[in-house]
Enzyme design. Sequence first.
Site, PDB file in Angstrom:
ATOM      1  CB  SER A 186      -0.913   0.014   1.232  1.00 28.96           C
ATOM      2  OG  SER A 186      -1.583   1.251   1.341  1.00 28.96           O
ATOM      3  CG  HIS A 188      -2.886   4.859   2.258  1.00 32.15           C
ATOM      4  ND1 HIS A 188      -3.325   6.137   2.510  1.00 32.15           N
ATOM      5  CD2 HIS A 188      -3.677   4.383   1.259  1.00 32.15           C
ATOM      6  CE1 HIS A 188      -4.346   6.434   1.725  1.00 32.15           C
ATOM      7  NE2 HIS A 188      -4.576   5.380   0.942  1.00 32.15           N
ATOM      8  CG  ASP A 195      -7.409   7.331   0.296  1.00 28.81           C
ATOM      9  OD1 ASP A 195      -6.683   7.429  -0.715  1.00 28.81           O
ATOM     10  OD2 ASP A 195      -7.694   6.242   0.830  1.00 28.81           O
ATOM     11  CD  GLU A 238      -8.102   3.764  -4.978  1.00 28.76           C
ATOM     12  OE1 GLU A 238      -7.285   4.520  -4.397  1.00 28.76           O
ATOM     13  OE2 GLU A 238      -8.301   2.588  -4.636  1.00 28.76           O
ATOM     14  CG  HIS A 241      -4.718   7.034  -3.730  1.00 33.47           C
ATOM     15  ND1 HIS A 241      -4.663   6.121  -2.691  1.00 33.47           N
ATOM     16  CD2 HIS A 241      -3.426   7.218  -4.118  1.00 33.47           C
ATOM     17  CE1 HIS A 241      -3.397   5.765  -2.479  1.00 33.47           C
ATOM     18  NE2 HIS A 241      -2.630   6.416  -3.340  1.00 33.47           N
TER      19      HIS A 241
END
Length: 272
Positions: A186, A188, A195, A238, A241
């Site tokens: 990920s 993140h 996000d 997305e 994102h």
Amino acid sequence: MKRYTYIIIAALSVLLCACSDDGNTVPAVVTAETTAASSAAAETTAGEVVIMVGGENNGAIETSVKETTIPAAEEIAPPETTQATEETTSDTTAETKPKVTEVTYIDGILIANKTYALPEDYNPGVNQTAKRAFDEMQAAASREGLNIYISSGFRSYEYQAGLYNRYVQNHGKAEADRFSARPGHSEHQTGLAFDLNTIDDSFAATAEGKWVAEHCHEYGFIIRYPEGKEHITGYLYEPWHIRYLGVDTATKVYNSGKTLEEYLGITSEYDE
């Protein structure tokens, strides 16, 4: 339970035998041992009885009986079952992936996608340079009457594992892989991804979503997973994102019209 173990061994000692090449009966060799730790060849648990049957002219057959589950001799699993289990265990061990110990940079850019994983203990938290850049972007949007905010920032390996596993339980692995990263894969976890606002495709049609798509590169961000690029990035569209690359690199990627994978010439595919 020990009493049943000794009965099994005694019974097998009397009944089992092997034949030599000339047809003469050779007494079977019966060996029983209880182990509490694994050997080099196979792992046994405390209370397991290992029985070796063989003569000097024939090969040995090995089987195991766990005394915690075997109340009588007739319930001993045949050697074929034990051998198949051991082979399966061996195959599973052979497929174990090597542990990731280093992060990957390509052209100075930290990469986390389906091809390139992050170490489990990589835990940098939110990148403060990226956070300051977002704060500047947020202030600029606010001056135009828009409200953008971070809904999800840094995620640890452990947090991502729990999130991904829940998606797999609810949607199945194949579908979950389209919109959720496996732990270690990920963005993140890099601390460089955010996000924004509503984590939904509808964000793209909002005034904030349109503004972010048009201006985020001016603050060092890109829309990481553009529409229609799932076959390249590995993930569905997305619009919420964003990924921090720095103003120069983000502007180059934006102007190229490419995904980060295309821009760097890399893949994003799991190896299984």
